[in-house]
Design a protein around this motif. Structure first.
Motif, mmCIF file in Angstrom:
data_model
loop_
_atom_site.group_PDB
_atom_site.id
_atom_site.type_symbol
_atom_site.label_atom_id
_atom_site.label_comp_id
_atom_site.label_asym_id
_atom_site.label_seq_id
_atom_site.Cartn_x
_atom_site.Cartn_y
_atom_site.Cartn_z
ATOM 1 N N ILE A 26 41.521 54.599 30.596
ATOM 2 C CA ILE A 26 41.142 55.708 31.478
ATOM 3 C C ILE A 26 42.364 56.305 32.180
ATOM 4 C CG2 ILE A 26 39.857 56.327 33.565
ATOM 5 C CD1 ILE A 26 37.733 54.220 32.625
ATOM 6 N N SER A 27 43.240 55.458 32.688
ATOM 7 C CA SER A 27 44.430 55.988 33.369
ATOM 8 C C SER A 27 45.369 56.664 32.373
ATOM 9 C CB SER A 27 45.152 54.897 34.157
ATOM 10 O OG SER A 27 45.594 53.866 33.308
ATOM 11 N N GLY A 28 45.465 56.122 31.168
ATOM 12 C CA GLY A 28 46.275 56.769 30.139
ATOM 13 C C GLY A 28 45.734 58.142 29.781
ATOM 14 N N TYR A 29 44.416 58.230 29.685
ATOM 15 C CA TYR A 29 43.780 59.518 29.386
ATOM 16 C C TYR A 29 44.078 60.532 30.498
ATOM 17 C CZ TYR A 29 40.247 63.111 28.923
ATOM 18 O OH TYR A 29 39.622 64.330 28.825
ATOM 19 N N GLY A 30 43.892 60.121 31.743
ATOM 20 C CA GLY A 30 44.170 61.033 32.856
ATOM 21 C C GLY A 30 45.618 61.478 32.873
ATOM 22 N N GLY A 31 46.503 60.524 32.638
ATOM 23 C CA GLY A 31 47.926 60.844 32.631
ATOM 24 C C GLY A 31 48.329 61.782 31.509
ATOM 25 N N VAL A 32 47.819 61.529 30.325
ATOM 26 C CA VAL A 32 48.235 62.371 29.200
ATOM 27 C C VAL A 32 47.618 63.762 29.295
ATOM 28 C CG1 VAL A 32 46.485 61.792 27.424
ATOM 29 C CG2 VAL A 32 48.856 62.292 26.760
ATOM 30 N N ARG A 33 46.430 63.879 29.882
ATOM 31 C CA ARG A 33 45.862 65.213 30.108
ATOM 32 C C ARG A 33 46.741 66.001 31.069
ATOM 33 N NH1 ARG A 33 42.668 67.542 26.446
ATOM 34 N NH2 ARG A 33 40.840 66.292 26.020
ATOM 35 N N THR A 34 47.277 65.323 32.073
ATOM 36 C CA THR A 34 48.165 65.991 33.021
ATOM 37 C C THR A 34 49.485 66.346 32.348
ATOM 38 O OG1 THR A 34 47.119 64.848 34.870
ATOM 39 C CG2 THR A 34 49.321 65.744 35.256
ATOM 40 N N LEU A 35 50.068 65.424 31.585
ATOM 41 C CA LEU A 35 51.315 65.718 30.873
ATOM 42 C C LEU A 35 51.142 66.847 29.868
ATOM 43 C CD1 LEU A 35 52.826 62.207 30.048
ATOM 44 C CD2 LEU A 35 53.733 63.938 31.592
ATOM 45 N N GLY A 36 49.976 66.898 29.232
ATOM 46 C CA GLY A 36 49.713 67.946 28.248
ATOM 47 C C GLY A 36 49.821 69.342 28.831
ATOM 48 N N LYS A 37 49.555 69.471 30.128
ATOM 49 C CA LYS A 37 49.651 70.790 30.769
ATOM 50 C C LYS A 37 51.060 71.350 30.677
ATOM 51 C CE LYS A 37 46.157 69.820 34.319
ATOM 52 N NZ LYS A 37 45.927 69.737 35.775
ATOM 53 N N VAL A 38 52.064 70.477 30.683
ATOM 54 C CA VAL A 38 53.452 70.945 30.620
ATOM 55 C C VAL A 38 54.121 70.646 29.279
ATOM 56 C CG1 VAL A 38 53.850 70.939 33.105
ATOM 57 C CG2 VAL A 38 54.284 68.866 31.811
ATOM 58 N N MET A 39 53.670 69.606 28.581
ATOM 59 C CA MET A 39 54.306 69.219 27.321
ATOM 60 C C MET A 39 53.537 69.672 26.087
ATOM 61 S SD MET A 39 55.548 65.366 28.339
ATOM 62 C CE MET A 39 56.300 65.060 26.754
ATOM 63 N N GLY A 40 52.308 70.116 26.270
ATOM 64 C CA GLY A 40 51.500 70.547 25.133
ATOM 65 C C GLY A 40 50.917 69.376 24.366
ATOM 66 N N ARG A 41 50.394 69.688 23.194
ATOM 67 C CA ARG A 41 49.700 68.697 22.374
ATOM 68 C C ARG A 41 50.604 67.575 21.858
ATOM 69 N NH1 ARG A 41 44.605 69.316 21.631
ATOM 70 N NH2 ARG A 41 43.694 71.311 22.148
ATOM 71 N N ASP A 42 51.913 67.770 21.887
ATOM 72 C CA ASP A 42 52.822 66.702 21.455
ATOM 73 C C ASP A 42 52.635 65.451 22.314
ATOM 74 O OD1 ASP A 42 53.854 68.207 19.400
ATOM 75 O OD2 ASP A 42 55.651 68.821 20.506
ATOM 76 N N ALA A 43 52.336 65.642 23.597
ATOM 77 C CA ALA A 43 52.083 64.492 24.477
ATOM 78 C C ALA A 43 50.869 63.719 23.987
ATOM 79 C CB ALA A 43 51.874 64.958 25.922
#
Length: 194
Positions: A162-179
């Motif tokens: 769950i925390s990984g999902y939340g984190g990667v959704r946030t990173l995706g906002k700036v890094m895109g789908r590569d994250a």
């Protein structure tokens, strides 16, 4: 569905779109009225306040939608480890409900509203708790069939996912789908070691 019910659902869907893009606090009732072309009276006929509308979004739109995507895939799973990965892969590759630039609407609301509203925190915790419990149950089921080692903590797995999902959704906002791709690769390695 009645005309009144259709109007209420229309207001909620348009409100959801605005809040997903701008955030809850940055979206005003006037923004919602302007987007929906309903009168202020019609808005207040269906919702006593913006807060009531926001809580309705969580319980009537977010929860059922995310339940189908996050919990259902784990119910009655015969291979929970594989299904956990597939569930996360599906969530991160979903382009219909989620937009990578805006992240996850539930995570956004958790970050924005939980610290300032106990009502939002309670409503959002229902989704998180249900997801957490589904993951814990899936891992325990996998342990009972020897698909997961007995020393693995199902609670730790749930929090990691769950925390990984939340984190990667946030990173995706700036890094895109590569994250997302990097996260899924790491998740696969993590799950294999269970």
């Amino acid at each position: 569905m009645s005309k009144s019910g259709e109007t209420r659902n229309y207001i909620m869907q348009k409100s959801f779109d605005l809040i997903y893009q701008k955030g809850y606090q940055a979206t005003s009732i006037d923004d919602i009225i302007s987007t929906t072309n309903v009168t202020k009276g019609a808005f207040f006929y269906h919702f006593k306040s913006k807060e009531q509308m926001g809580l309705g979004l969580i319980s009537e739109l977010l929860y059922p939608n995310l339940y189908d995507k996050m919990i259902k895939p784990l119910e009655n799973s015969t291979d929970p480890v594989t299904d956990l990965y597939k569930m996360m892969e599906m969530l991160l590759n979903d382009k219909g409900f989620f937009n990578v630039e805006y992240g996850c609407p539930a995570i956004n609301l958790i970050e924005e509203m939980s610290p300032i509203s106990n009502l939002f925190k309670t409503a959002l915790s229902k989704l998180v708790s249900t997801w957490h419990d589904a993951i814990v149950s899936a891992v325990r089921s996998a342990q009972s069939t020897a698909l997961v080692k007995p020393h693995v903590s199902p609670e730790e797995v749930a929090v990691m996912i769950i925390s990984g999902y939340g984190g990667v959704r946030t990173l995706g906002k700036v890094m895109g789908r590569d994250a997302y791709k990097t996260y899924l690769s790491g998740l696969k390695s993590y799950l294999i070691k269970l």
